[in-house]
Design a protein around this motif. Structure first.
Motif, PDB file in Angstrom:
ATOM      1  N   GLU A  38       0.834  -1.206   0.000  1.00 43.56           N
ATOM      2  CA  GLU A  38       0.000   0.000   0.000  1.00 43.56           C
ATOM      3  C   GLU A  38       0.870   1.258   0.000  1.00 43.56           C
ATOM      4  O   GLU A  38       0.598   2.210  -0.745  1.00 43.56           O
ATOM      5  N   SER A  40       3.944   1.560  -1.005  1.00 45.26           N
ATOM      6  CA  SER A  40       4.614   1.633  -2.303  1.00 45.26           C
ATOM      7  C   SER A  40       3.708   2.269  -3.354  1.00 45.26           C
ATOM      8  O   SER A  40       4.130   3.159  -4.101  1.00 45.26           O
ATOM      9  N   LYS A  41       2.477   1.831  -3.411  1.00 44.24           N
ATOM     10  CA  LYS A  41       1.524   2.373  -4.386  1.00 44.24           C
ATOM     11  C   LYS A  41       1.186   3.832  -4.091  1.00 44.24           C
ATOM     12  O   LYS A  41       1.178   4.670  -4.996  1.00 44.24           O
ATOM     13  N   ASP A  42       0.913   4.131  -2.826  1.00 47.52           N
ATOM     14  CA  ASP A  42       0.517   5.493  -2.450  1.00 47.52           C
ATOM     15  C   ASP A  42       1.628   6.515  -2.707  1.00 47.52           C
ATOM     16  O   ASP A  42       1.358   7.632  -3.152  1.00 47.52           O
ATOM     17  N   LYS A  44       4.210   5.998  -4.686  1.00 47.88           N
ATOM     18  CA  LYS A  44       4.808   5.759  -6.011  1.00 47.88           C
ATOM     19  C   LYS A  44       6.319   5.498  -5.917  1.00 47.88           C
ATOM     20  O   LYS A  44       7.115   6.070  -6.636  1.00 47.88           O
TER      21      LYS A  44
END
Length: 66
Positions: A38, A40-42, A44
């Motif tokens: 999460e 990592s995605k948030d 970027k």
């Protein structure tokens, strides 16, 4: 009293991190209980970078607290 002391120590350890991104990642991981994926995605950021920063930040905080 012990809860307050622990919170002060944790704040000191977090604030001693040199990098704002490291503080943000560790806060999301340790305080907000977010997964590495999460985060990592948030933010970027590549997942291995998030893992590396968490491990480095945890080690730093552990050293500050001991």
């Amino acid at each position: 009293d012990e809860v307050i002391i622990n919170r002060i120590l944790l704040d000191k350890a977090f604030s001693s991190l040199n990098d704002e991104t490291d503080r943000q990642i560790l806060h999301l991981f340790a305080v907000e209980d977010r997964s590495m994926v999460e985060i990592s995605k948030d933010l970027k950021l590549p997942l291995p970078e998030v893992r590396k920063r968490i491990k480095r930040s945890q080690a730093h905080c552990k050293a500050v607290l001991s």
